[in-house]
Each structure stands twice: as C-alpha cells, then as structure tokens.
Design a protein around this motif. Structure first.
Motif, PDB file in Angstrom:
ATOM      1  N   LEU A  74       0.803  -1.217   0.000  1.00 33.85           N
ATOM      2  CA  LEU A  74       0.000   0.000   0.000  1.00 33.85           C
ATOM      3  C   LEU A  74       0.841   1.275   0.000  1.00 33.85           C
ATOM      4  CD1 LEU A  74      -2.815  -0.900   2.553  1.00 33.85           C
ATOM      5  CD2 LEU A  74      -3.192  -0.079   0.221  1.00 33.85           C
ATOM      6  N   ALA A  75       2.013   1.220   0.604  1.00 34.15           N
ATOM      7  CA  ALA A  75       2.791   2.434   0.855  1.00 34.15           C
ATOM      8  C   ALA A  75       3.036   3.288  -0.390  1.00 34.15           C
ATOM      9  CB  ALA A  75       4.100   2.081   1.549  1.00 34.15           C
ATOM     10  N   PRO A  76       3.507   2.718  -1.503  1.00 34.94           N
ATOM     11  CA  PRO A  76       3.766   3.581  -2.662  1.00 34.94           C
ATOM     12  C   PRO A  76       2.495   4.167  -3.268  1.00 34.94           C
ATOM     13  CG  PRO A  76       4.164   1.276  -3.215  1.00 34.94           C
ATOM     14  CD  PRO A  76       3.994   1.349  -1.736  1.00 34.94           C
ATOM     15  N   ARG A  77       1.404   3.443  -3.195  1.00 40.26           N
ATOM     16  CA  ARG A  77       0.145   3.980  -3.718  1.00 40.26           C
ATOM     17  C   ARG A  77      -0.321   5.180  -2.891  1.00 40.26           C
ATOM     18  NH1 ARG A  77      -3.872   2.475  -7.239  1.00 40.26           N
ATOM     19  NH2 ARG A  77      -5.817   3.587  -6.866  1.00 40.26           N
ATOM     20  N   ALA A  79       1.574   7.069  -1.001  1.00 42.08           N
ATOM     21  CA  ALA A  79       2.537   8.153  -1.190  1.00 42.08           C
ATOM     22  C   ALA A  79       2.254   8.921  -2.475  1.00 42.08           C
ATOM     23  CB  ALA A  79       3.958   7.594  -1.214  1.00 42.08           C
ATOM     24  N   ALA A  80       1.757   8.209  -3.484  1.00 43.76           N
ATOM     25  CA  ALA A  80       1.429   8.840  -4.763  1.00 43.76           C
ATOM     26  C   ALA A  80       0.039   9.458  -4.751  1.00 43.76           C
ATOM     27  CB  ALA A  80       1.530   7.817  -5.892  1.00 43.76           C
ATOM     28  N   ARG A  81      -0.686   9.300  -3.637  1.00 41.14           N
ATOM     29  CA  ARG A  81      -2.042   9.832  -3.480  1.00 41.14           C
ATOM     30  C   ARG A  81      -2.978   9.309  -4.570  1.00 41.14           C
ATOM     31  NH1 ARG A  81       0.261  10.682   0.638  1.00 41.14           N
ATOM     32  NH2 ARG A  81       0.325  12.638   1.813  1.00 41.14           N
ATOM     33  N   ARG A  82      -2.812   8.036  -4.917  1.00 40.80           N
ATOM     34  CA  ARG A  82      -3.725   7.400  -5.867  1.00 40.80           C
ATOM     35  C   ARG A  82      -5.023   7.058  -5.141  1.00 40.80           C
ATOM     36  NH1 ARG A  82      -4.179   7.067 -10.646  1.00 40.80           N
ATOM     37  NH2 ARG A  82      -3.958   4.851 -11.131  1.00 40.80           N
ATOM     38  N   PRO A  83      -6.182   7.178  -5.778  1.00 39.72           N
ATOM     39  CA  PRO A  83      -7.468   6.976  -5.103  1.00 39.72           C
ATOM     40  C   PRO A  83      -7.561   5.636  -4.381  1.00 39.72           C
ATOM     41  CG  PRO A  83      -7.834   8.012  -7.222  1.00 39.72           C
ATOM     42  CD  PRO A  83      -6.365   7.668  -7.166  1.00 39.72           C
ATOM     43  N   THR A  84      -7.740   5.706  -3.072  1.00 41.18           N
ATOM     44  CA  THR A  84      -7.747   4.514  -2.223  1.00 41.18           C
ATOM     45  C   THR A  84      -8.784   4.693  -1.130  1.00 41.18           C
ATOM     46  OG1 THR A  84      -5.358   4.252  -2.618  1.00 41.18           O
ATOM     47  CG2 THR A  84      -6.337   2.958  -0.832  1.00 41.18           C
ATOM     48  N   LEU A  85      -9.633   3.682  -0.985  1.00 42.26           N
ATOM     49  CA  LEU A  85     -10.654   3.656   0.061  1.00 42.26           C
ATOM     50  C   LEU A  85     -10.422   2.432   0.931  1.00 42.26           C
ATOM     51  CD1 LEU A  85     -13.405   4.459   1.383  1.00 42.26           C
ATOM     52  CD2 LEU A  85     -14.511   3.095  -0.410  1.00 42.26           C
ATOM     53  N   GLY A  86     -10.339   2.629   2.237  1.00 43.20           N
ATOM     54  CA  GLY A  86     -10.183   1.523   3.165  1.00 43.20           C
ATOM     55  C   GLY A  86     -11.336   1.484   4.145  1.00 43.20           C
ATOM     56  N   ILE A  87     -11.811   0.281   4.421  1.00 45.63           N
ATOM     57  CA  ILE A  87     -12.917   0.092   5.352  1.00 45.63           C
ATOM     58  C   ILE A  87     -12.469  -0.837   6.472  1.00 45.63           C
ATOM     59  CG2 ILE A  87     -15.253  -0.832   5.624  1.00 45.63           C
ATOM     60  CD1 ILE A  87     -15.801   0.002   2.738  1.00 45.63           C
ATOM     61  N   CYS A  88     -12.592  -0.376   7.701  1.00 46.12           N
ATOM     62  CA  CYS A  88     -12.254  -1.125   8.918  1.00 46.12           C
ATOM     63  C   CYS A  88     -10.804  -1.613   8.852  1.00 46.12           C
ATOM     64  CB  CYS A  88     -13.251  -2.250   9.150  1.00 46.12           C
ATOM     65  SG  CYS A  88     -13.276  -2.822  10.884  1.00 46.12           S
ATOM     66  N   GLY A  90      -9.173  -2.440   6.363  1.00 43.23           N
ATOM     67  CA  GLY A  90      -8.555  -1.738   5.237  1.00 43.23           C
ATOM     68  C   GLY A  90      -8.050  -0.367   5.630  1.00 43.23           C
ATOM     69  N   ALA A  91      -8.825   0.371   6.413  1.00 42.89           N
ATOM     70  CA  ALA A  91      -8.403   1.687   6.878  1.00 42.89           C
ATOM     71  C   ALA A  91      -7.241   1.572   7.861  1.00 42.89           C
ATOM     72  CB  ALA A  91      -9.570   2.414   7.525  1.00 42.89           C
ATOM     73  N   GLN A  92      -7.253   0.544   8.701  1.00 40.62           N
ATOM     74  CA  GLN A  92      -6.154   0.336   9.638  1.00 40.62           C
ATOM     75  C   GLN A  92      -4.860   0.037   8.891  1.00 40.62           C
ATOM     76  OE1 GLN A  92      -7.628  -2.780  12.170  1.00 40.62           O
ATOM     77  NE2 GLN A  92      -9.229  -1.493  13.053  1.00 40.62           N
ATOM     78  N   LEU A  93      -4.940  -0.770   7.825  1.00 35.09           N
ATOM     79  CA  LEU A  93      -3.760  -1.059   7.012  1.00 35.09           C
ATOM     80  C   LEU A  93      -3.228   0.215   6.353  1.00 35.09           C
ATOM     81  CD1 LEU A  93      -4.984  -4.378   5.423  1.00 35.09           C
ATOM     82  CD2 LEU A  93      -2.819  -4.133   6.642  1.00 35.09           C
ATOM     83  N   MET A  94      -4.133   1.049   5.869  1.00 34.21           N
ATOM     84  CA  MET A  94      -3.720   2.320   5.269  1.00 34.21           C
ATOM     85  C   MET A  94      -3.030   3.199   6.299  1.00 34.21           C
ATOM     86  SD  MET A  94      -7.142   3.015   2.984  1.00 34.21           S
ATOM     87  CE  MET A  94      -6.788   4.764   2.748  1.00 34.21           C
ATOM     88  N   ALA A  95      -3.626   3.310   7.488  1.00 36.26           N
ATOM     89  CA  ALA A  95      -3.029   4.132   8.537  1.00 36.26           C
ATOM     90  C   ALA A  95      -1.638   3.624   8.901  1.00 36.26           C
ATOM     91  CB  ALA A  95      -3.938   4.149   9.770  1.00 36.26           C
ATOM     92  N   ALA A  96      -1.507   2.302   9.048  1.00 33.27           N
ATOM     93  CA  ALA A  96      -0.207   1.727   9.390  1.00 33.27           C
ATOM     94  C   ALA A  96       0.814   1.978   8.285  1.00 33.27           C
ATOM     95  CB  ALA A  96      -0.357   0.231   9.652  1.00 33.27           C
TER      96      ALA A  96
END
Length: 232
Positions: A74-77, A79-88, A90-96
């Motif tokens: 997830l990190a490079p996506r 960092a590039a601010r590519r459209p990403t939606l995380g739920i529960c 998924g959002a925790q993985l994005m935050a991490a």
C-alpha cells in the motif's frame, strides 16, 4: 471509457455490499483479489483501490504474513495519493502504511451508532452519514496519520475516519454493510466473536432491520460523492 477498480477482500462475506452497485454505476470495471491467496498486482496500476475489512489485525504479521505484505504494498500507492478507500481493517492497514499507530481498544465496538462529524467531516462526503447510525465492528483502532484530517468519531472510538485530500479515505466503520438478509452472514460468520463479547445477535438483527436500509442509501450517497470529487 471504463475505469478499473481493484477490490482487496480479507473475508468472503465482508464484501462491497451496498457499495458495489455505485462503483458499477460510476463506470468502474471491478476485479477482486483475495488476501493471503492471490498475488497482488501493481499497486499503482488500478484507477481505484478498495481495501475491505476482516477479523485479523494489522499487528498480527507473524500469524498472518499478508498483513506485512499489504502494508508494504500500500505504501507507494498512498505516497502517490492514488485513489484509495479503506474500510475497517482496510483503513487500519492504510493508517499503518502511512506510519500511524494501530492498537487494541479497551473494549470492542460492535453495533449500530451514529457518528459525530468534525468540521472537516461535515464538509466531506461523510456528510451523507450524519443523520443515522452506521455499523461498527472492530476491536482495534488507528491513530490519525500525520498530514491527514480527522473526519469523525464516536464515544467508543474518537478516530472513525481520516482523509488525505480528495483521494485517500479511511473509514473505521462499515458503510457497506448492515442490511438484511446479507447481514445474516455477518451474524453467523462472527458468531464466536459475538459470544465472547456477550453481544446478542438478535439485538443486532433488530437494529439491522431498523437502520440497515437507510445506511445502505447513505453509504451509497457518500461513496458517490467521494468518487465524483476525485481528480479527473
């Protein structure tokens, strides 16, 4: 021209739910990947990425190596601010992946309750969720990543949503689920967790009857607004 959307799923019945029809209506061509099973494609190669929920935890990397794999992926996506939606989850993985802490809560938050929107939240697509309860089902929570805006909270969890500009949206709650009959799969599939938490599935079922249809409509309106705010 259709746009591509990759849906990363951690558990079969925690799917797109009511959000699926919106993506199709907005012209997205959906593909799916199963966490821990399918090889993950190029994270930058899809127009939209949706990372769904599941019963495992971001910090369970030793038991579930896919958690580490997904964070790195997830990190490079992000960092590039590519459209990403995380739920529960998924959002925790994005935050991490963005460097924020994810940790266990004092008590699990399972059930339907309303969000309290921040000023930023009121002026975001989450405004469509302000008038009714949403579904919560989590025992861990994220801190708001550096550079992100906090959008919503509840009494049990102050960090219910974050955004980075118009393209990155992480939701601790579930706007996609909670409507019968599909919600029955949650009650059956998470029966052990409910029993351990001493939560009566009959009570959740009654709340789903009362709130599920409105949540579906509100969740769809929220997603449609977010998609239409994405840069062309």
């Amino acid at each position: 021209m259709s746009k591509s959307a990759l849906i990363l799923r951690h558990l079969a019945f925690e799917d797109l739910g009511g959000l699926g029809p919106v993506l199709e209506d907005e012209g997205y061509r959906l593909s799916h990947a199963e966490a821990g099973i399918d090889a993950l494609p190029d994270a930058l190669g899809t127009d939209l990425l949706v990372v769904l929920g599941g019963p495992i935890g971001v910090n369970d990397m030793e038991a579930y190596p896919c958690m580490k794999t997904e964070r790195i992926w997830l990190a490079p996506r992000l960092a590039a601010r590519r459209p990403t939606l995380g739920i529960c989850l998924g959002a925790q993985l994005m935050a991490a992946a963005l460097g924020a802490r994810v940790a266990a809560m004092p008590r699990k938050e399972i059930g339907f309750s309303a969000l309290t929107l921040t000023e930023r939240g009121i002026n975001s697509p989450l405004r469509h969720l302000r008038d009714g309860p949403v579904l919560h089902w989590h025992g861990e929570a994220f801190d708001i990543p550096d550079g992100a805006d906090s959008l919503a909270g509840t009494a049990a969890c102050a960090t219910q949503a974050f955004a980075m500009g118009p393209t990155i949206l992480g939701l601790q709650f579930h706007p996609e689920a909670g409507e019968l009959p599909a919600f029955e799969r949650w009650l059956i599939g998470h029966s052990v967790e409910l029993a351990e938490a001493r939560i009566d599935p009959a009570s959740l079922r009654r709340d789903a009857i009362a709130h599920g249809p409105a949540l579906r409509r509100a969740g769809q309106s929220m997603l449609r607004a977010w998609l239409r705010d994405l840069p062309a």
